[in-house]
Enzyme design. Structure first.
Site, PDB file in Angstrom:
ATOM      1  N   CYS A  51       0.825  -1.213   0.000  1.00  0.00           N
ATOM      2  CA  CYS A  51       0.000   0.000   0.000  1.00  0.00           C
ATOM      3  C   CYS A  51       0.861   1.265   0.000  1.00  0.00           C
ATOM      4  O   CYS A  51       0.450   2.299  -0.520  1.00  0.00           O
ATOM      5  CB  CYS A  51      -0.907   0.018   1.217  1.00  0.00           C
ATOM      6  N   CYS A 124      -2.801   3.182   3.010  1.00  0.00           N
ATOM      7  CA  CYS A 124      -3.309   2.020   3.737  1.00  0.00           C
ATOM      8  C   CYS A 124      -4.518   2.412   4.588  1.00  0.00           C
ATOM      9  O   CYS A 124      -4.797   3.595   4.776  1.00  0.00           O
ATOM     10  CB  CYS A 124      -2.197   1.424   4.599  1.00  0.00           C
ATOM     11  N   ASP A 125      -5.204   1.410   5.108  1.00  0.00           N
ATOM     12  CA  ASP A 125      -6.512   1.607   5.730  1.00  0.00           C
ATOM     13  C   ASP A 125      -6.554   2.722   6.776  1.00  0.00           C
ATOM     14  O   ASP A 125      -7.492   3.516   6.806  1.00  0.00           O
ATOM     15  CB  ASP A 125      -6.962   0.309   6.394  1.00  0.00           C
ATOM     16  N   LYS A 126      -5.592   2.772   7.670  1.00  0.00           N
ATOM     17  CA  LYS A 126      -5.634   3.758   8.750  1.00  0.00           C
ATOM     18  C   LYS A 126      -4.815   4.998   8.446  1.00  0.00           C
ATOM     19  O   LYS A 126      -4.998   6.032   9.084  1.00  0.00           O
ATOM     20  CB  LYS A 126      -5.149   3.131  10.066  1.00  0.00           C
ATOM     21  N   CYS A 197      -5.352  -2.757  -1.546  1.00  0.00           N
ATOM     22  CA  CYS A 197      -6.290  -3.779  -2.014  1.00  0.00           C
ATOM     23  C   CYS A 197      -7.229  -3.164  -3.056  1.00  0.00           C
ATOM     24  O   CYS A 197      -7.755  -2.066  -2.857  1.00  0.00           O
ATOM     25  CB  CYS A 197      -7.081  -4.344  -0.849  1.00  0.00           C
ATOM     26  N   GLU A 447      -9.799  -5.978  13.690  1.00  0.00           N
ATOM     27  CA  GLU A 447     -10.740  -6.418  12.667  1.00  0.00           C
ATOM     28  C   GLU A 447     -10.640  -7.930  12.516  1.00  0.00           C
ATOM     29  O   GLU A 447      -9.585  -8.522  12.767  1.00  0.00           O
ATOM     30  CB  GLU A 447     -10.486  -5.720  11.334  1.00  0.00           C
ATOM     31  N   SER A 473     -12.908  -5.878   8.281  1.00  0.00           N
ATOM     32  CA  SER A 473     -12.220  -5.292   7.143  1.00  0.00           C
ATOM     33  C   SER A 473     -13.234  -4.859   6.101  1.00  0.00           C
ATOM     34  O   SER A 473     -14.356  -5.375   6.046  1.00  0.00           O
ATOM     35  CB  SER A 473     -11.267  -6.326   6.538  1.00  0.00           C
TER      36      SER A 473
END
Length: 597
Positions: A51, A124-126, A197, A447, A473
């Site tokens: 990511c 990335c996610d966070k 992703c 998660e 997720s």
């Protein structure tokens, strides 16, 4: 009015700043450079996750744009914690916590060095919400750029595959549905490039949120990470932040408003986005001093149709959405049908309605018109009832049934449940309940993607349900309900459940309840004692003491930070001086009122 050197003159102007200037000369700055605005270029570039691996070159090119616009670019970095490699073990406790660390580190660097503006890169996610939160907190001219998603891989059968295929292949392999060779082939082929992703998981969802809030250029989010066009996009971001600085706005808090937060939630709902957005949008609003809760998110989710056919519930990927118009195509369809506020501002100073005027119409496959929606309400719903008075989240995109009734099977943590799932020691009709995984209870609100994906891969995705006060997720699918509040460690009803209790889930009426009387729940509450765990120490200990409930975004401070302006020696001694922008005027009033108190 221009915000040229509105902050950085505190370290460059005046006799007493000679040591500061001397220090800056050691970084390569000269007298001419010190008369220019200082622009921070922050990224989460690193080698710990695909990511973040494309962010370095993009950040470097943003520096060129800042320099072309007459500013001095100054690069710095912050952390990223990869959900991809931290999941299904204790490392996942660090993920949500890292969001706060990213925001805090941006505040520390920008305020500590008095930067005038900011360009931020995250992948990335966070890190996406963390960088956005930091931008809104410091409230200097800012542009946010997402690093982009990876391209899909190709399986041995010629089918496109992604990381979700590998995650779910674990359950398929455990169930004997695929051979070891097939399992290995999927693992080796699913993630062929750098980037996040590629489905509408958390990273792409939050990139879409950034565009809807006005913090990112329209059309930037869904462009794949490896496309060379991202280099030009990054350079333009540097040029754009200089234009914003010279024009005096719009600032992040001019962009992040209640209306734009509602627009962001509509974009999430319309695309079947990640349930994590219901944590992150309230947290971003909190930085602007706006109270935007899970109830506000729920109201938007319930009234917004699902119009984008994106994975994990649908068929298409971020790349596919990019090629049919990107996020603007989704926003235009929603605006045309009356589901968005068109009068909110974008980075250019145009209203959203003006900025979308020439955007193409939905293609009808990846993005539909609202008249031909996939579902009347959004792809994510908020459930409430006697089991979750504060609410819980369920992604309904792709679900075959919106109702489920089953008997509770209790687990005190994720590991206990994963052990049972891996052994396939559960049965159809179970409601697997994982508790003590909330923001405080974890702490860190892990998660449960590995658990949910294993269940789905074993062919049990909608034959059982899963309920937790932890997170899921964006890649999760199936009857999986997370963010249950109040969490177990606070004595929420989820803490009072016993094996065999009947749980009724109805996403058509947005309800979640346990078939127990109020009297029985009160009797159990009187006997309940919180789980005793080992001493924490370190970052988790600090997080547990500070973090608030999921319904408020799991934030760790009181919000609406005011960064007072200081007057350098050259302009006179002491005092606070604010540029005359509406948002700064509000901040000044807030600061004055606080001082009076």
């Amino acid at each position: 009015m221009s915000l040229h050197k509105h902050r950085s003159k505190m370290v460059t102007d005046g006799v007493t700043r000679a040591p500061h200037r001397a220090f800056l000369r050691a970084t390569g700055l000269d007298d001419e450079a010190m008369q220019k605005s200082f622009v921070g270029i922050v990224s989460t570039a690193g080698e710990n996750t695909p990511c973040s691996m494309s962010l370095g070159p993009q950040a470097e090119n943003a520096k060129l744009g800042v320099a072309a616009g007459g500013g001095v670019p100054i690069a710095f970095s912050t952390v990223s914690v990869s959900d991809g490699t931290s999941m299904n073990h204790a490392g996942m406790r660090m993920s949500l916590l890292s969001r706060e660390l990213v925001a805090d580190s941006i505040e520390l660097v920008v305020r500590g060095h008095a930067y005038d503006a900011l360009v931020g890169f995250a992948g990335c996610d966070k890190t996406l919400p963390g960088v956005m939160m930091g931008m809104v907190r410091v409230n200097v001219p800012s542009v946010f750029i997402y690093g982009g998603a990876m391209l899909p891989g190709t399986g041995t059968d010629g089918r496109e595959i992604t990381i979700l295929d590998t995650i779910e292949a674990v359950g398929r392999f455990q169930a004997g549905a695929i051979t070891a060779e097939e399992f290995s082939a999927i693992e080796h082929a699913c993630s062929p490039t750098a980037g996040a992703c590629p489905g509408q998981f958390t990273a792409n969802t939050m990139a879409m949120v950034a565009e809807a809030l006005g913090l990112s250029p329209l059309g930037s989010a869904m462009m794949p990470a490896v496309y060379s066009e991202r280099i030009a996009l990054a350079r333009r971001a540097g040029e754009t932040v200089m234009k914003i600085l010279n024009a005096g706005g719009p600032l992040p808090r001019d962009l992040v408003t209640r209306k734009s937060c509602e627009n962001a939630c509509a974009a999430v709902a319309a695309t079947g986005g990640s349930t994590n957005a219901a944590l992150h949008v309230p947290a971003i609003a909190h930085e602007a001093g706006i109270s935007f809760t899970l109830a506000d998110v729920a109201a938007v989710f319930s009234r917004t149709p699902l119009i984008a056919d994106l994975q994990p519930g649908g068929r298409y990927l971020a790349r596919d959405l990019h090629h049919v118009g990107g996020v603007p195509a989704v926003l235009k369809a929603l605006l045309k049908a009356g589901y968005l506020h068109g009068d909110v501002l974008t980075l250019t100073g145009q209203t959203l309605e003006e900025a979308l005027r020439d955007v193409r119409e939905p293609d009808g496959l990846v993005v539909r018109s609202c008249e031909h929606a996939l579902h009347d309400s959004g792809g994510v719903v908020v459930l409430k009832g006697n089991l979750v008075p504060d609410g819980a989240l369920l992604k309904i995109a792709g679900l075959k049934s919106l109702q489920f009734t089953g008997r509770a099977r209790l687990f005190e943590n994720e590991e206990a449940c994963m052990k049972v799932v891996s052994a396939r020691d559960y049965r159809e009709g179970d409601v697997l309940v994982i508790r003590n995984e909330g923001p405080k209870g974890g702490p860190g609100m892990r998660e449960m993607l590995s658990v949910t994906a294993a269940i789905y891969g074993q062919g049990m995705g909608e034959k059982v349900a899963l309920l937790t006060d932890g997170r899921f997720s964006g890649a999760t699918r199936g009857m999986c309900i997370g963010y249950a509040g109040p969490e177990a460690v606070l004595g929420g009803p989820i803490a009072l459940l016993k094996d065999g209790d009947v749980i009724v889930i109805d996403a058509a009426t947005n309800t979640l309840r346990v078939e127990l009387s109020d009297a029985e729940l009160e009797t159990r509450r009187a006997a309940w004692r919180p789980v005793v765990r080992a001493s924490l120490g370190g970052a988790l200990e600090k997080y547990e003491k500070l973090v608030g409930p999921a319904k408020l975004g799991a934030v760790t401070h009181s919000g609406g930070v005011v960064w007072p302006y200081e007057t350098p020696e050259a302009d006179g001694a002491g005092g606070a001086r604010l540029p005359n922008t509406p948002n700064n005027a509000n901040n000044a009033n807030n600061a004055n009122n606080a001082n009076k108190g």
